[in-house]
Scaffold this motif. Structure first.
Motif, short mmCIF file in Angstrom:
data_model
loop_
_atom_site.label_atom_id
_atom_site.label_comp_id
_atom_site.label_asym_id
_atom_site.label_seq_id
_atom_site.Cartn_x
_atom_site.Cartn_y
_atom_site.Cartn_z
N ASP A 51 -7.67 -0.02 -19.16
CA ASP A 51 -7.40 0.75 -17.98
C ASP A 51 -8.10 2.08 -17.86
N GLY A 52 -8.86 2.51 -19.02
CA GLY A 52 -9.40 3.87 -19.04
C GLY A 52 -8.66 5.01 -19.71
N ALA A 53 -7.57 4.91 -20.38
CA ALA A 53 -6.72 6.00 -20.88
C ALA A 53 -7.23 6.56 -22.09
N SER A 54 -7.54 7.79 -21.80
CA SER A 54 -8.00 8.71 -23.21
C SER A 54 -7.08 8.64 -24.54
N PRO A 55 -7.41 8.82 -25.60
CA PRO A 55 -6.70 8.87 -26.70
C PRO A 55 -5.26 9.68 -26.66
N PHE A 56 -5.49 10.78 -25.84
CA PHE A 56 -4.39 11.73 -25.87
C PHE A 56 -3.50 11.08 -24.86
N GLN A 57 -3.81 10.50 -23.91
CA GLN A 57 -2.83 9.63 -23.14
C GLN A 57 -2.31 8.28 -23.78
N ILE A 58 -3.10 7.70 -24.62
CA ILE A 58 -2.63 6.64 -25.26
C ILE A 58 -1.53 7.03 -26.36
N PHE A 59 -1.66 8.13 -27.00
CA PHE A 59 -0.79 8.56 -27.90
C PHE A 59 0.60 8.83 -27.10
N PHE A 60 0.48 9.92 -26.17
CA PHE A 60 1.74 10.76 -25.57
C PHE A 60 2.44 9.86 -24.46
N LEU A 61 1.66 8.82 -23.88
CA LEU A 61 2.33 8.02 -22.80
C LEU A 61 2.24 6.60 -23.31
N ILE A 62 1.73 6.19 -24.26
CA ILE A 62 2.01 4.89 -24.84
C ILE A 62 2.74 4.84 -25.88
N LYS A 63 2.19 5.38 -26.89
CA LYS A 63 2.84 5.12 -28.29
C LYS A 63 4.16 6.16 -28.31
#
Length: 333
Positions: A238-250
Motif C-alpha cells: 500500500d506504499g507505507a513508509s518504514p516509519f508508518q509501518i513501525f508506528f502504525l502497524i507494528k
C-alpha cells in the motif's frame, strides 16, 4: 565449618529434604490415608489424585507464609507501635512523624522522577534496539552486547558508573571518563557530577536505564517477531513508509507487551536501592524511599518510621503488581 562446606551442606539438606518429603508424603497418601486396595480402592484413588497436588503446593505455601506474609504483617504491626516499646500502640504517630520529615518528601520527589523517566527511557530504547537489531546482519551480536549489562549486579553497575563520574583535583590525571572528556573538549575544571542537585538524580537513573534496556529489548524483540508478516507486506504494497509501518502497524500490535515491560520496570524502579546506596548513599538530594527506609531501620534504629516507609513502598508497588498479574492472565486466556 568453612562457608563453602556450609553452603554445600545446606544445598544437600534442602534438596534431600524435598526428595524425602515428596517420597514419604506420597507413600503415606497411597498406602495409609487412601490405600489403593479393598472395596473402596476406586474411590480412594480418586481422593488421592485430588489431594496429591496439595502435597506439592504445601512447601511453597509454607515458604510464602513464612517469608512473605509474616514479614508484611509484622512490618504493619511495627509501624503502629512505639520504637522503644513493641507493646505500646501509637496508631498513626509513626506515619505522622514520617510525613513531617523533609527527607521523606525528598525521597518521594525523587521516586516520582525515577518513575517518570526510567521506565519510559528503558522501554523506548529497548523497542528501538529491538527494531534496529532485527534489520542488520550482525543483530544477534548487537543484542548480546546490549543485553550484557543484565548480567551485572546493580552494585557492580553502580561501581562502574561511579568510576565514570569520578572527579579528581585539577592537577591530577582524571580516571573518570566523563571528566576526562569534559576537560579534553575545553572544560575549565573537573566537575563532581554526583554532587550536582537534580542532575545527579539523572546520572543515577542512567545506570538503571543501561541495565533495563537489554531486558526491554529481548522481550520486545520476541513480540516484534510474532507480528504476522502478511500485515507488514500488505502495508508495504500500500506504499507505507518504514516509519508508518513501525508506528502504525507494528507498535499497535505489541502494545500489550510494551505495557507489561513498562510496568515490570516500574516495579523495579519503586524498589531501587542498590544504585543510590552504592553511589551517593542518599546524599546531595538523591534520597529514594528504599534508601530512606534503610536509614531509619539500620542507622537511626527507628523501627516505627522505618516500617511505615516500608508500608508506603508496598502500597505503591501493590496496585501495579496486581494489574500486571491480571493482565498476564488475560493474555494467557
Amino acid at each position: 565449618m568453612s562457608p563453602s562446606l556450609l553452603a554445600m551442606a545446606t544445598i544437600t539438606a534442602g534438596v534431600g529434604g524435598c526428595v524425602a518429603y515428596f517420597y514419604l508424603s506420597n507413600l503415606l497418601l497411597d498406602r495409609v490415608i487412601f490405600p489403593a486396595r479393598g472395596p473402596n480402592a476406586g474411590r480412594n484413588i480418586n481422593r488421592a489424585a485430588a489431594l496429591r497436588p496439595w502435597l506439592f503446593l504445601l512447601p511453597a505455601l509454607a515458604a510464602l507464609a513464612l517469608y512473605l506474609a509474616y514479614p508484611v504483617f509484622e512490618t504493619l504491626r511495627l509501624s503502629l507501635v512505639d520504637r522503644n516499646n513493641d507493646d505500646a500502640f501509637v496508631g498513626m504517630a509513626n506515619y505522622a512523624q514520617m510525613l513531617d520529615d523533609a527527607k521523606f518528601w525528598e525521597a518521594v520527589r525523587n521516586n516520582v522522577l525515577w518513575l517518570l523517566i526510567v521506565p519510559a527511557a528503558s522501554t523506548a530504547l529497548g523497542l528501538l534496539a529491538a527494531q534496529l537489531t532485527d534489520r542488520i546482519g550482525w543483530g544477534n551480536i548487537a543484542k548480546s552486547l546490549i543485553f550484557m549489562p543484565m548480567a551485572i549486579s546493580f552494585v557492580g553497575a553502580a561501581v562502574i558508573f561511579k568510576l565514570i563520574y569520578d572527579a579528581r583535583p585539577e592537577d591530577v590525571t582524571q580516571i573518570g571518563v566523563l571528566n576526562a572528556l569534559y576537560l579534553q573538549f575545553g572544560g575549565e575544571a573537573p566537575i563532581a557530577w554526583l554532587t550536582l542537585p537534580f542532575w545527579n538524580n539523572l546520572f543515577l537513573m542512567i545506570v538503571l536505564i543501561w541495565i533495563q534496556t537489554g531486558f526491554a529489548m529481548v522481550i520486545l524483540s520476541a513480540a516484534l517477531r510474532g507480528i504476522p508478516e502478511e500485515t507488514v507486506e500488505a502495508a508495504i504494497v500500500d506504499g507505507a513508509s518504514p516509519f508508518q509501518i513501525f508506528f502504525l502497524i507494528k507498535v499497535p500490535q505489541i502494545t500489550g507487551t510494551i505495557v507489561v515491560v513498562w510496568t515490570t520496570i516500574t516495579i523495579v524502579v519503586l524498589k531501587v536501592f542498590d544504585i543510590v546506596f552504592a553511589m551517593t548513599n542518599g546524599q546531595w538530594e538523591t534520597q529514594v524511599l528504599a534508601n530512606y527506609m534503610y536509614d531509619k531501620f539500620f542507622r537511626a534504629g527507628d523501627w516505627g518510621v522505618g516500617s511505615a516507609s516500608a508500608m508506603v513502598i508496598m502500597l505503591m508497588v501493590l496496585p501495579i503488581l496486581i494489574w500486571n498479574v491480571r493482565n498476564a492472565r488475560r493474555e494467557m486466556r
